[in-house]
Design a protein around this motif. Structure first.
Motif, PDB file in Angstrom:
ATOM      1  N   THR A 199      -8.132 -31.642  31.178  1.00 30.96           N
ATOM      2  CA  THR A 199      -8.024 -30.187  31.338  1.00 30.96           C
ATOM      3  C   THR A 199      -8.870 -29.459  30.305  1.00 30.96           C
ATOM      4  N   ILE A 200      -8.752 -29.854  29.043  1.00 32.20           N
ATOM      5  CA  ILE A 200      -9.523 -29.196  27.975  1.00 32.20           C
ATOM      6  C   ILE A 200     -11.016 -29.434  28.192  1.00 32.20           C
ATOM      7  N   LYS A 214     -12.272 -27.300  31.168  1.00 31.21           N
ATOM      8  CA  LYS A 214     -12.336 -25.875  30.841  1.00 31.21           C
ATOM      9  C   LYS A 214     -13.526 -25.588  29.917  1.00 31.21           C
ATOM     10  N   TRP A 215     -13.696 -26.449  28.918  1.00 31.27           N
ATOM     11  CA  TRP A 215     -14.781 -26.286  27.955  1.00 31.27           C
ATOM     12  C   TRP A 215     -16.140 -26.437  28.650  1.00 31.27           C
ATOM     13  N   THR A 253      -3.665 -25.896  17.371  1.00 27.29           N
ATOM     14  CA  THR A 253      -4.121 -25.372  18.652  1.00 27.29           C
ATOM     15  C   THR A 253      -5.536 -25.866  18.915  1.00 27.29           C
ATOM     16  N   GLY A 266      -9.036 -24.881  21.183  1.00 24.76           N
ATOM     17  CA  GLY A 266      -9.694 -23.847  21.974  1.00 24.76           C
ATOM     18  C   GLY A 266     -11.160 -23.737  21.607  1.00 24.76           C
ATOM     19  N   GLU A 301     -17.013 -23.389  30.743  1.00 24.23           N
ATOM     20  CA  GLU A 301     -17.532 -22.303  29.908  1.00 24.23           C
ATOM     21  C   GLU A 301     -18.995 -22.552  29.534  1.00 24.23           C
ATOM     22  N   ASP A 345      -9.022 -18.009  20.494  1.00 23.43           N
ATOM     23  CA  ASP A 345      -8.573 -18.412  21.830  1.00 23.43           C
ATOM     24  C   ASP A 345      -7.986 -19.814  21.770  1.00 23.43           C
ATOM     25  N   SER A 346      -6.793 -19.944  22.310  1.00 29.38           N
ATOM     26  CA  SER A 346      -6.107 -21.234  22.308  1.00 29.38           C
ATOM     27  C   SER A 346      -5.794 -21.661  23.740  1.00 29.38           C
ATOM     28  N   TRP A 347      -6.179 -22.882  24.069  1.00 27.50           N
ATOM     29  CA  TRP A 347      -5.897 -23.425  25.402  1.00 27.50           C
ATOM     30  C   TRP A 347      -4.712 -24.380  25.388  1.00 27.50           C
ATOM     31  N   LEU A 348      -4.386 -24.897  24.213  1.00 29.66           N
ATOM     32  CA  LEU A 348      -3.326 -25.897  24.118  1.00 29.66           C
ATOM     33  C   LEU A 348      -2.756 -25.865  22.710  1.00 29.66           C
TER      34      LEU A 348
END
Length: 151
Positions: A130-131, A134-135, A105, A107, A138, A112-115
């Motif tokens: 995407t990752i 998102k990162w 995973t 994240g 944050e 917390d896991s995003w993928l």
């Protein structure tokens, strides 16, 4: 099961030598507008050789060669925020790849896991984007909160 479907030396090195540098490029592109606000920055790859698999032989050391690394990832360190009238501060942020036996995973931390991906699955450009997005969001949110506290 073939060698590419379980965690081992080859799959760990593939993540470390191919996926992490590509992810770092995407993250760097996303955070470039923020970098001038800081005196210095470091974005580096990490391998956790401290965390042991609870089911593993207690005498076996954790290493890439043994194929039993539990976590790897990226660490960003932004140092010396520079703005007139504001106290300097640093920000540190991780992107963690938590390696299970058949999948991993991605994240911001262990919880917390995003993928989730299997080791044999190729990364798509959209997944990197995407990752990284998102990162980076944050990170900017954390920076904004720090600045609001200083105001």
């Amino acid at each position: 099961m073939d060698e590419q479907s379980t965690r081992n030396k080859q799959t760990t090195l593939q993540l470390y030598n191919t996926v992490l540098p590509a992810m770092a490029e995407h993250i760097h592109r996303n955070i470039t507008p923020v970098l001038p606000l800081f005196h210095d920055f470091k974005l580096e790859r990490l391998i956790d050789t401290w965390t042991k698999d609870p089911a593993a032989d207690p005498d076996e050391s954790v290493s890439v060669e043994n194929g039993n690394v539990q976590q790897l990832g990226l660490k960003l360190r932004l140092e010396g925020f520079q703005r007139a009238g504001a106290e300097a501060f640093d920000i540190s942020k991780d992107l963690l790849f938590k390696l299970e036996h058949h999948s991993y995973t991605v994240g911001p931390n262990k919880n917390d896991s995003w993928l989730e991906k299997e080791y044999h699955q190729k990364w798509e450009k959209s997944e990197y984007e995407t990752i990284a997005e998102k990162w980076s969001e944050e990170l900017i949110e954390e920076l904004t909160q720090r600045l609001e506290k200083l105001s």
